[in-house]
Design a protein around this motif. Structure first.
Motif, short mmCIF file in Angstrom:
data_model
loop_
_atom_site.label_atom_id
_atom_site.label_comp_id
_atom_site.label_asym_id
_atom_site.label_seq_id
_atom_site.Cartn_x
_atom_site.Cartn_y
_atom_site.Cartn_z
N GLY A 44 0.58 -1.28 -0.02
CA GLY A 44 0.12 0.17 0.03
C GLY A 44 1.03 1.16 -0.46
N VAL A 45 1.83 1.31 0.00
CA VAL A 45 2.98 1.77 0.01
C VAL A 45 3.41 2.69 -1.72
CG1 VAL A 45 5.92 2.94 0.52
CG2 VAL A 45 4.07 1.68 1.76
N ASP A 46 3.48 3.73 -2.03
CA ASP A 46 4.22 4.60 -3.62
C ASP A 46 5.51 5.07 -3.08
OD1 ASP A 46 1.38 4.69 -5.11
OD2 ASP A 46 0.73 5.95 -3.53
N VAL A 47 5.72 4.30 -4.28
CA VAL A 47 7.20 4.66 -4.39
C VAL A 47 7.59 5.83 -5.42
CG1 VAL A 47 9.61 3.70 -4.98
CG2 VAL A 47 7.44 2.30 -3.79
N ASN A 48 7.80 6.87 -4.94
CA ASN A 48 8.62 7.54 -6.53
C ASN A 48 10.32 7.87 -5.75
OD1 ASN A 48 8.71 10.44 -7.55
ND2 ASN A 48 8.94 11.17 -5.77
#
Length: 369
Positions: free
Chosen positions: A74-78
């Protein structure tokens, strides 16, 4: 898909990765997923927002790794990109602008740890460390893996277009000390690597250069500069694929990627020997999401996740569990895993706090000459 099918799909893979590289700079690769804005605002169980800022090399991640991680955690990686360790170090030297996980090479892990720029890792949050090969669990540049986890290992050599060279270019001479391929050569833009490899050409250890050697190498570089088309920014394989150069100083994995797309491309580690590197996962001081960072590093060391990364980037993996899932075509590839007699002539570079600034100052003069 099986490995052979994957190899034939290489051009699509590279196009996708290049697209990722362009899209990655400045915003989330997974930002187009449905409901992303709402999810980004939520807090994870560990109290951190569901974001992570990843500073990585180009074409150095699996095709779906970041989306897979988004789905599982559930983590957005930029992900943003750097082209050399010098660039990475310069970006963080004045303070961390917001990165959670970075990928420095072995000598820069040593350099950044000495400068108090890295977080000491909590291995209780990285249980997949058990998947790492024993040879990579305790290394001279980071004893007991206090600050880093291994991502890949790699060897520098010469990528070349077979139809454009006279025989196999098996010496550094063709890049460093010859006008035979004038205007058809690209070399690295990283100061330390360039000086150390010139040292290899001169018959020296990459870790035994003197002030006199640096002066002599600088003169050699200035003499050779008119024959060099570019000091490339981590895209030597693309220059080779596009036909812009015929020989390039590059890493074995990058050329292995290019070889899946063009059978006219070859790779060799010169007879004088070369430099080995190991790229590593680290958490820089001031990381805004340190718990997410630990979790992301642990995910990258997962066997299946590591396999997907390795299938894409074609670098030698230090992850035994991931390697075990790879097909024999990968394990027996002599570009990815050079023979023992070749590796015997290669060395890992050590960080030298006295010589590094001298490399950089001299290389600046070379570039300006």
């Amino acid at each position: 898909m099986d490995f052979k099918t994957f190899l034939h799909a290489g051009s699509n893979r590279r196009a996708m990765l290049k697209g990722m590289g362009i899209a990655a700079v400045g915003f989330s690769l997974t930002g187009t997923l449905a409901g992303c804005g709402e999810k980004e605002a939520k807090k994870l169980a560990n109290g951190e927002e569901a974001k992570l800022n990843f500073y990585n090399w180009d074409t150095y991640i699996g095709e779906t790794t970041l989306e897979d991680y988004k789905d599982s955690a559930g983590v957005d990686v930029n992900m943003t990109l750097f082209a050399s360790n010098d660039e990475l170090f310069a970006k963080l030297r004045a303070g961390n602008p917001g990165y959670d996980v970075i990928v420095p090479s072995n000598d820069f892990v040593e350099r950044m740890a000495a400068a108090d720029m890295l977080v000491e890792l909590d291995k209780s949050q990285i249980p997949n460390f058990k998947n790492v090969a024993k040879d990579f669990q305790d290394v001279p540049y980071d004893p007991a893996r206090k600050y880093s986890m291994p991502y890949t290992w790699l060897a520098l050599g010469i990528g070349y277009r077979k139809s454009k060279v006279k025989g196999v270019p098996d010496s550094w001479k063709v890049l460093f000390d010859s006008d035979e391929y004038k205007g058809r050569i690209a070399v690295l833009s990283e100061a330390g690597d360039m000086f150390r490899l010139y040292g290899k050409y001169m018959g020296k250890s990459v870790n035994a250069l003197t002030d006199a050697d640096i002066k002599a190498i600088e003169a050699m570089m200035v003499k050779q500069k008119p024959n060099i088309k570019s000091f490339h920014e981590d895209n030597g394989q693309d220059l080779l694929l596009k036909g812009e150069v015929d020989l390039v100083l590059e890493y074995n994995g990058d050329i292995a990627q290019a070889m899946t797309e063009d059978p006219d491309i070859g790779f060799i580690i010169p007879k004088e020997g070369s430099q080995l590197n190991s790229d590593n996962l680290c958490i820089p001081k001031g990381a805004p999401h340190p718990k997410n960072a630990h979790a992301f590093i642990n995910y990258l060391l997962d066997a299946e996740a590591g396999k997907k990364i390795t299938e894409t980037i074609l670098y030698p993996t230090p992850n035994d569990a991931a390697k075990a899932l790879m097909p024999e075509e990968y394990k027996s590839n002599s570009v990815i895993f050079p023979p023992a007699d070749v590796l015997a002539k290669c060395e890992y570079a050590k960080f030298n706090p006295e010589l590094q600034p001298k490399y950089e100052e001299a290389f600046t003069r070379v570039r300006a000459a």
